[in-house]
Motif scaffolding. Sequence first.
Motif, short mmCIF file in Angstrom:
data_model
loop_
_atom_site.label_atom_id
_atom_site.label_comp_id
_atom_site.label_asym_id
_atom_site.label_seq_id
_atom_site.Cartn_x
_atom_site.Cartn_y
_atom_site.Cartn_z
N TYR A 7 -5.00 -1.28 -18.49
CA TYR A 7 -6.20 -1.81 -17.86
C TYR A 7 -5.88 -2.25 -16.45
O TYR A 7 -4.77 -2.67 -16.15
N GLN A 12 -11.64 4.43 -15.51
CA GLN A 12 -12.91 4.38 -16.23
C GLN A 12 -13.52 2.99 -16.06
O GLN A 12 -12.89 1.99 -16.39
N GLN A 65 -10.53 3.11 -29.45
CA GLN A 65 -10.89 4.49 -29.13
C GLN A 65 -11.66 5.11 -30.29
O GLN A 65 -11.16 5.22 -31.41
N HIS A 66 -12.87 5.53 -29.99
CA HIS A 66 -13.73 6.16 -30.99
C HIS A 66 -13.49 7.67 -30.97
O HIS A 66 -13.75 8.34 -29.97
N GLU A 92 -18.98 7.91 -24.59
CA GLU A 92 -18.74 7.90 -23.16
C GLU A 92 -18.44 6.48 -22.63
O GLU A 92 -18.10 6.32 -21.47
N GLU A 93 -18.59 5.49 -23.50
CA GLU A 93 -18.33 4.11 -23.10
C GLU A 93 -17.08 3.60 -23.81
O GLU A 93 -16.91 3.81 -25.00
N TYR A 94 -16.21 2.95 -23.05
CA TYR A 94 -14.94 2.47 -23.59
C TYR A 94 -15.13 1.04 -24.10
O TYR A 94 -15.56 0.15 -23.36
N LEU A 138 -16.91 0.11 -19.19
CA LEU A 138 -16.24 -0.67 -20.22
C LEU A 138 -17.24 -1.62 -20.89
O LEU A 138 -18.10 -2.21 -20.23
N TRP A 164 -7.99 -1.68 -26.62
CA TRP A 164 -8.92 -0.55 -26.49
C TRP A 164 -9.15 0.03 -27.88
O TRP A 164 -8.20 0.38 -28.59
N SER A 200 -6.58 5.93 -19.58
CA SER A 200 -5.90 6.33 -20.82
C SER A 200 -4.76 7.29 -20.50
O SER A 200 -4.74 7.94 -19.44
N ALA A 244 -17.41 -0.52 -31.99
CA ALA A 244 -17.09 0.75 -31.35
C ALA A 244 -17.72 1.94 -32.06
O ALA A 244 -18.04 2.96 -31.45
N VAL A 263 -13.64 -2.39 -25.32
CA VAL A 263 -12.42 -3.19 -25.14
C VAL A 263 -12.71 -4.59 -25.67
O VAL A 263 -13.75 -5.19 -25.34
#
Length: 561
Positions: free
Chosen positions: A533, A450, A493-494, A473-475, A453, A491, A547, A467, A477
């Motif tokens: 990563y 992905q 995560q939402h 759709e966007e990670y 970021l 990370w 992930s 976040a 970090v």
Amino acid sequence: MKPVSAFKKRLALPQTSWQLCLLAIFGGFFAALLIILFTLTIDGLEELFKYQVGQYISFDALSRFLIPIAGVSLILAMSWLTGYQYIRSGIPFVLHRLKIAYGVIPFRNTLNQFWGGAVALAAGFSVGREGPAVHIGAAGASYVGNKLNLPYNSIRTLCASGIAAAIAATFNTPIAAVMFVMEVILREYKIHIFIPIMLASIIGSMVTSSVYGPVLEFDFFSILSLDHSIFPYLVLLGILLGALASAFNHSLIYILDKFKRWPIVIRLGLAAIITGLFALFAPVTIDPLHSEVSLALGLDINEQWKIICYLLIAKILMTLFAIGLGIPGGMIGPILAIGALTGITMSIAIGPFIDIPNVANDMALMGMAGFMAATLNAPLAALLAVVELSNQLEVVVPAMIVISTACLISGQFFNNRSIFIMQLNLQNLPYRKPPLETSLQRIGVIGIMQERLKVLMLDRGSAQQEALTTSLEEYVVSQEQDQEGHIHYYWHQHLVINNVSQIDTYQLKPISSQATLAEAYLALKTERCGGVYIYQQEKANIIGMISFEQIRSYLHEGKLT
């Protein structure tokens, strides 16, 4: 965050691509050039030992005895300069490196193989060119991929392509080279791997043919009868070859096991003395290019069968002690010679019962096919090898009879396996991976990582709040630096569960951009959550992430998301 080129992304995926094919062609060309240099080195060393290349038989007895000892001295000198821990080489070592390091081979091992193999062949040891060729070709092609910082899965394919090119360049057998790589080296068939290997093999054969011409090493098989009346005797020959192959393999493993703790100086010195003693009484056995087979076919077999049997026994013992005591060289060349001599011996036994011209030639060629197939457990590679070496398609059916019989007898009745696998087991060198890891090794991480970021220089609490307002759709970090100056990435995560947003935070583990999904899976398999990563050159240079859910999706559904 520097983006990864589309070129490398394509190479990371298990798909046929023109980029990988082009690299395979270049790698095959480079491997062929190394084989030419290797051949020139052998010729140059032979001129140091004698005035005429390939004519040990004309030397006096003392010189014949001393030449192998001088050769071992040169091998040990190079080993001392590079370090004795780098003396391991040959096809089993390449199989090991291909599995644990994607074919990346240390330079010092390659240097020892190049020099040691050239000296061993020039000094008359009963070893073959294909062992050094496989090692040199693999190292050369994988060096190209490693210098370009390519994904490891593509370097593995380049390594296999270099092996095919090197074998094709050595024997002028491009089809057999491809089958040898697929059947013996990789032990799998995938179309995206097959095409680059095939192209590299063609290039390897073309390069050396343009330099040396289309010369067949076994030109004494230009006349064959292959009468159907000898087919029943081919079954008997296959039975004999299967039993002999099993005895040969187990004898070699026995010698390797008994002498493995001896110092390398003593082992190689003993191999030199044994070879020198055989050279005193049968100088033709240390001439290159299978001179003993040419001699045996030129004899009146009804009168000289004792000489042929002596040559066979001498070749077997010289090969067992040369390889078993650690002389750096291959064994396929001697295996072909042993098979041919066994076939000629068989032709003597059946001579009174048949009246077929050139039966010795027929049985010699069939002996080569059967003994190679049973010893290496590579029936298809052996079949194609004798077809190309003899340049006659008529050998296919009789060769299949001998090969199938020899492999069946060897495997079913004597529990014989490939000599390379037996060597790896003895040396405790890993060559297998679990099926799951093997599957994941085919995909480079940069192919599916992905890249969307949002890297933040915030503390974890602030990053979690950020976040919540960022697209799913966007990670997101966050980057933190510890007291020792090391940078760590987290990370955030939402997740939306029952219409309620929540943030899970995981510390990401670093993975090189050259790595495959296998390394990513191994880093996460304990927690079975979070992610890794991807960094380029330095760990602080993040270029993407993967992930655990992506890996799980591929394993369960076969989808690369």
